[in-house]
Design an enzyme around this catalytic site. Structure first.
Site, PDB file in Angstrom:
ATOM      1  N   ASP A 110     -66.038  70.010  14.494  1.00  0.00           N
ATOM      2  CA  ASP A 110     -65.865  68.242  14.350  1.00  0.00           C
ATOM      3  C   ASP A 110     -66.292  67.633  13.200  1.00  0.00           C
ATOM      4  O   ASP A 110     -67.691  67.951  13.353  1.00  0.00           O
ATOM      5  CB  ASP A 110     -66.654  68.329  15.685  1.00  0.00           C
ATOM      6  N   GLY A 141     -62.924  72.315  17.241  1.00  0.00           N
ATOM      7  CA  GLY A 141     -62.701  71.437  16.238  1.00  0.00           C
ATOM      8  C   GLY A 141     -63.344  70.101  17.929  1.00  0.00           C
ATOM      9  O   GLY A 141     -63.988  70.817  18.957  1.00  0.00           O
ATOM     10  N   HIS A 142     -62.800  69.530  18.076  1.00  0.00           N
ATOM     11  CA  HIS A 142     -63.672  67.858  18.122  1.00  0.00           C
ATOM     12  C   HIS A 142     -63.563  67.750  20.047  1.00  0.00           C
ATOM     13  O   HIS A 142     -63.824  67.941  21.283  1.00  0.00           O
ATOM     14  CB  HIS A 142     -62.939  66.413  17.645  1.00  0.00           C
ATOM     15  N   PHE A 143     -61.857  68.151  20.736  1.00  0.00           N
ATOM     16  CA  PHE A 143     -61.322  68.476  21.507  1.00  0.00           C
ATOM     17  C   PHE A 143     -61.693  70.225  21.679  1.00  0.00           C
ATOM     18  O   PHE A 143     -61.047  70.906  22.571  1.00  0.00           O
ATOM     19  CB  PHE A 143     -60.015  67.626  21.926  1.00  0.00           C
TER      20      PHE A 143
END
Length: 330
Positions: free
Chosen positions: A269, A295-297
């Site tokens: 992320d 990553g982020h999600f």
């Protein structure tokens, strides 16, 4: 002839039983993992939420990030609902909840936390674990620090309570807006509200982009594009500056109350990088720590892994905690 008639009746009854049994089996999962989509009034606002699982089971409150909603938990909820009571609200201005204008509602993290607090009380949640992600972290940590007695455990996914990890390029224009809330500074942040930026949040840092459904950004973007919603998001970009000054208070809560904590963090992320995970180790003694190669999600690519980690973690921590609270003789 009589024998043939008896056989015909027997066959008919057997078929009827088979059909009835099949129908019952087809409907059976609805008693445990069916997700319900509900709305409750909180201070005059419609707060939408997803709910599943038995209400007498341990409760898990799921708090979403930007720019999404409870939609980010659409797969996690049924994966946990056989064993847990799972509740995921949309904040005002997000998802299916009311989205008043910035003139009619004070879009600050203090106020979002107040709405979530009132929401939990409105639907009768008195004890719960909290899953926090992105915006959900400052909302959830406010709630936990105010009501530590209500919190069984924390699950932290890409959400900061320490300054580490907030000094990269992504945060520079946002921090500039904290210092000077001008139209020009705000206009620079509107690029974060475009379809390209929303898609980037879902796809940056993942192992396999083909594993990420385009339904994610195509669900979020039309809501971001609602008239007046960019002003809502700019107000929250500015209000995010109120969170770092509260980090010492949240860290004190960690040290004093030692909530059992599970970290499941997408290490690639760029918004909340892995540097933000390690400081939790300084203050939390009962900590299970996982950096995931995504990553982020993180739920989009590693949802099954995260669901398993949550089931195992809460199974140990919450069940053990409740056994400790039982009176002697039980």
């Amino acid at each position: 002839m009589k024998t043939l008639k008896n056989r015909t009746v027997t066959f008919f009854l057997s078929s009827l039983v088979a059909v009835t049994s099949t129908t019952a089996i087809a409907h059976e999962p609805s008693t445990s993992t069916q997700v319900f989509h509900r709305t409750v009034k909180v201070s005059g606002l419609d707060v939408f939420y997803r709910e599943a699982g038995p209400k007498d089971a341990p409760t898990l409150l799921l708090l979403h990030g930007f720019p999404t909603s409870s939609h980010m938990f659409r797969n996690l909820i049924p994966a946990l609902a056989d064993k847990f009571h799972v509740v995921a609200p949309d904040y005002p201005g997000f998802g299916n909840s009311s989205a008043p204008s910035v003139q009619d509602f004070d879009y600050t993290f203090d106020n979002l936390a107040n709405v979530v607090e009132q929401f939990t009380e409105e639907i009768g949640l008195t004890k719960y674990s909290i899953y926090v992600m992105d915006y959900g972290a400052p909302v959830g940590f406010r709630l936990a620090a105010k009501h530590p007695d209500r919190v069984d455990a924390l699950i932290i996914q890409n959400g900061n309570a320490y300054a580490e990890g907030l000094d990269n390029e992504f945060w520079k224009p946002i921090k500039a807006y904290w210092k000077s809330r001008t139209k020009a500074q705000g206009d620079q942040l509107r690029s974060f509200l475009t379809i390209d930026a929303t898609k980037w949040q879902y796809t940056h840092g993942v192992r396999d982009i083909e594993a990420i459904s385009p339904d994610t950004w195509r669900h979020d973007q039309p809501l971001l594009d609602r008239p007046g919603n960019q002003e809502v998001q700019l107000a929250l970009f500015y209000s995010y500056g109120s969170n770092p000054p509260l980090y010492p208070k949240w860290q004190k809560y960690f040290r004093k109350h030692q909530p059992p904590t599970l970290i499941v963090w997408g290490k690639n992320d760029e918004i909340f990088p892995a540097e933000g995970t390690h400081p939790y180790k300084r203050d939390l003694k009962n900590l299970e720590f996982h950096l995931l190669d995504t990553g982020h999600f993180a739920l989009e690519e590693d949802g099954a892994t995260i669901a398993t980690l949550i089931r195992n973690f809460l199974g140990r921590q919450v069940d053990a905690g409740r056994q400790e609270q039982l009176p002697l003789g039980n």
